[in-house]
Design an enzyme around this catalytic site. Structure first.
Site, PDB file in Angstrom:
ATOM      1  N   GLY A   1     -10.116 -38.585  -4.224  1.00 20.16           N
ATOM      2  CA  GLY A   1     -11.004 -37.581  -4.684  1.00 20.16           C
ATOM      3  C   GLY A   1     -12.304 -37.903  -4.807  1.00 20.16           C
ATOM      4  O   GLY A   1     -13.296 -36.836  -4.390  1.00 20.16           O
ATOM      5  N   ASP A   2     -12.877 -39.138  -4.947  1.00 25.08           N
ATOM      6  CA  ASP A   2     -14.181 -39.327  -4.869  1.00 25.08           C
ATOM      7  C   ASP A   2     -14.886 -39.284  -3.268  1.00 25.08           C
ATOM      8  O   ASP A   2     -15.879 -38.912  -3.369  1.00 25.08           O
ATOM      9  CB  ASP A   2     -14.358 -40.992  -5.310  1.00 25.08           C
ATOM     10  CG  ASP A   2     -14.180 -41.079  -6.554  1.00 25.08           C
ATOM     11  OD1 ASP A   2     -14.385 -39.928  -7.526  1.00 25.08           O
ATOM     12  OD2 ASP A   2     -13.764 -42.123  -7.065  1.00 25.08           O
TER      13      ASP A   2
END
Length: 334
Positions: free
Chosen positions: A283-284
């Site tokens: 996600g990052d």
């Protein structure tokens, strides 16, 4: 939790027990020892949190004649629960992470926000008193001075910078800190990305974050609906825009992703093909890829595909994605 130690000498009868029964007997004795400690039957050491509260803080601060009876009763109720957790811990050994876990456990029990704030405030008072009287070297609670120092660092940001606010907020920090940061920076034109959930995300929308990145389940939770497909994502992504978000990037795991862009355009794609090896950081990575694509190409479409491929490339790798791995996926995604 850390408690005092106790050496157990086996009786002749216990020494003859089978390993399984011996383990059970040792566990029984350990449980009884813990109960004795929590009940106060074990003598209190002078360096413990309990000694500090009962013999120093309570006598010299709470009962100094300056507090109303209701305040004294309030401190009694609050400190009692705190004592259950930290009473036999070495006062100087209690760290921020210990306080955070305690507050998180209270939150998990369903305590109200106001009650949690009361516990947080009492902890602040306790540890500040201990620090002021040289009983500990450093207050484990984040101080206002430390927050102000952090905000001074934010003052150096300009419209050329990107600030990413991601993840949950430690319990030792104000629950409004993301919103407070964005309010402080609203005149600076900093591009701010918020990757958070529920109220933590919704509460910052009035400050128009450049990008938010909920997943499809988090998007559904915000509006108390079930997101069934990409059409639903677009519908509720636009609602988030109406609430203040500029760009809404929604990840859907194996079902791909959707971008509802600030210029009114929408983009959607299936997930790139590959074998997931480690989804930690995906996600990052998606956020990082989107930012890179936007800053280098000034295109929402290209930013979207950079984000999707960077997130997927990290998921397909044991570590974070390399540029080569991202480029390989970009060639095949559209």
């Amino acid at each position: 939790q850390q408690f005092a130690t106790k050496t157990v000498k086996l009786t002749d009868k216990e020494a003859k027990l089978t390993p399984k029964k011996l383990e059970a007997e040792m566990q029984r004795q350990a449980d009884n020892w813990e109960k004795d400690i929590l009940s106060g039957r074990v003598p209190v050491k002078r360096n413990t949190f309990r000694y500090f509260v009962e013999e120093i803080w309570w006598k010299n601060h709470v009962l100094n004649g300056e507090h109303k009876a209701a305040t004294v009763e309030f401190y009694k109720n609050m400190s009692g629960r705190i004592m259950e957790r930290f009473g036999n811990r070495d006062l100087a050994a209690i760290k921020s992470v210990d306080v955070e876990r305690f507050l998180n456990d209270l939150r998990a029990e369903g305590l109200s926000t106001s009650t949690l704030k009361h516990y947080q405030n009492v902890l602040r008072i306790l540890f500040k008193y201990a620090e002021t009287h040289d009983l500990i070297e450093k207050d484990p609670m984040i101080s206002q001075q430390e927050l102000e120092a952090f905000y001074k660092q934010l003052d150096t940001l300009t419209k050329e910078d990107v600030l990413v606010l991601a993840g949950s907020i430690p319990s030792v920090l104000p629950a409004t800190i993301y919103r407070d940061i964005m309010a402080k920076l609203k005149e600076k034109e900093v591009l701010i990305v918020v990757d958070a959930t529920n109220d933590l995300l919704v509460n910052v929308l009035e400050y128009h974050p450049f990008l938010i990145k909920p997943n499809n389940f988090e998007l559904g939770e915000i509006f108390n609906v079930t997101i069934k497909d990409k059409a639903d994502v677009i519908t509720y992504g636009k609602k988030l825009q109406e609430m203040g978000a500029c760009n809404v990037l929604v990840s859907m795991a194996g079902d791909g992703a959707v971008l509802v862009a600030q210029d009114g355009s929408t983009y959607q794609t299936e997930a790139p093909k590959g074998i997931v090896k480690n989804s930690v950081g995906a996600g990052d990575s998606m956020v990082a890829g989107f930012i890179y694509g936007y800053l280098t190409e000034k295109s929402y479409e290209k930013a979207f595909y950079y984000g999707v491929c960077t997130g997927s490339a990290s998921a397909f790798s044991e570590n974070l994605a390399t540029r080569e791995e991202v480029d390989a996926l970009l060639k095949n995604i559209h």
